[in-house]
Write a protein that holds these residues in place. Structure first.
Motif: not given
Length: 355
Positions: A18, A180, A197, A200-201, A204, A213, A253-254, A257-258, A260
């Motif tokens: 992460r 999101s 982000v 949100l992570r 999640q 996302f 973002s990709r 945000f691991d 989603v």
């Protein structure tokens, strides 16, 4: 970014570790767009292969949706995306009643409506808690909230995040999957995007309720002083994010945000060429509006395209070298499409550059 830090980040991504806040800020500081795209595409491919999902929907205002419901029956829609707005006079009871009318008219079409900000508004006009509001809306046929109202979360606007996250947390607890978003390219800095982000992570991690996302490029509303007409043109003081900045935002973002499943590129916000390129920078989902999206294509380079139909989206995906998969609101596969010529041959030939 020095070579040592690059190798360190590459190793973390390859090992599935992460990324941290500091990692995210370091990625934004990099000017090596190709390298960022390669890292993000690696993670996107590990999760979703060469598939690109899309759906066939319509984006409508609430009253417009009711007025045209009977006309939509033959359009093979899977989703109706409804923008309700914070109406100053409509009572709370109006909203579940309208959803019931729409569901009766379109029983096989999923209703995706109301941002968290609108649910919070309903709390104020009804005196009911969000939990009861969501229960009634779900009973009326609501399948998903929209992801809107997110803008940029930061410590200076804590109440905004508190309400948005509270309402999505409640929706997730009721079994609802929601999208999101992040509106970028206005007054924020890269560190704000990273913070957004990561919030949100963390949510999640707690609920697992986000399906997708979507980074949304901020579009300025410019009023021409000559005639007072509103036009889609950048404000001189704060120009819109350039394509390279958009692709960087998709990639990071990709990578951050691991947890989603999907990253969406909404072609209306980014234009078709950037949308197609984003599929190599972490995105694996295109929003629908494939039947029609009533938005004018301006010659000033905003990139807002003419209406797109299903066949247009299929060609956009195939020409990018990917496999189109039509989905519904729940991200269940509706249909997979084989290209008219093999993808390998299509990739080998010069393809259309989308305006």
């Amino acid at each position: 970014m020095d070579a040592g830090l690059k190798r360190e980040l590459e190793d973390k991504v390859s090992a599935g570790e992460r990324l941290t806040r500091a990692d995210g800020e370091a990625l934004y500081a990099s000017d090596d767009l190709v390298w960022l795209g390669r890292l993000a595409h690696q993670k996107r491919t590990e999760r979703n292969g060469d598939r690109v999902m899309f759906n066939v929907n319509r984006h409508l205002g609430l009253e417009e949706a009711v007025a045209t419901a009977s006309e939509l029956r033959d359009e093979q829609l899977t989703e109706l995306h409804i923008a309700g707005g914070l109406h100053p006079t409509q009572p709370w009871e109006y909203y579940p009643r309208v959803l019931r009318e729409l569901k009766a008219a379109l029983p096989d079409v999923a209703l995706k409506a109301f941002a968290a900000t609108e649910i919070h508004w309903f709390e104020g006009i009804s005196g009911l808690p969000a939990e009861e509001i969501l229960d009634e809306l779900i009973d009326a046929g609501l399948e998903s909230l929209t992801g809107g109202g997110a803008e940029i979360f930061d410590s200076e606007h804590a109440a905004h995040w508190d309400d948005w996250s509270r309402i999505h947390r409640l929706a997730h607890a009721k079994g609802m999957k929601t999208p999101s978003t992040m509106l970028y390219g206005h007054a924020e800095e890269p560190r704000h995007r990273v913070d957004h982000v990561l919030r949100l992570r963390e949510l999640q991690d707690e609920t697992g309720g986000f399906q997708v996302f979507s980074p949304l490029r901020y579009r300025h509303d410019f009023v021409d002083p000559a005639d007072g007409t509103g036009r889609d043109r950048p404000q001189v003081s704060t120009p819109m994010a350039e394509p390279a900045e958009s692709l960087k935002t998709f990639a990071i973002s990709r990578l951050l945000f691991d947890n989603v499943p999907h990253v969406k590129s909404w072609w209306v916000a980014h234009g078709l060429s950037v949308t197609q390129l984003s599929l190599n920078f972490g995105a694996d989902d295109l929003d629908g509006s494939a039947v029609e999206y009533e938005i004018t294509h301006d010659a000033d380079g905003h990139g807002a395209p003419h209406p797109m139909h299903r066949e247009d989206l299929l060609n956009l995906i195939w020409d990018g070298g990917f496999q189109p998969v039509e989905r519904n609101t729940r991200y269940e596969v509706v249909r997979e499409y084989e290209p008219p010529v093999p993808l390998a041959q299509r990739r080998a030939e010069p393809q259309r550059v989308w305006a």
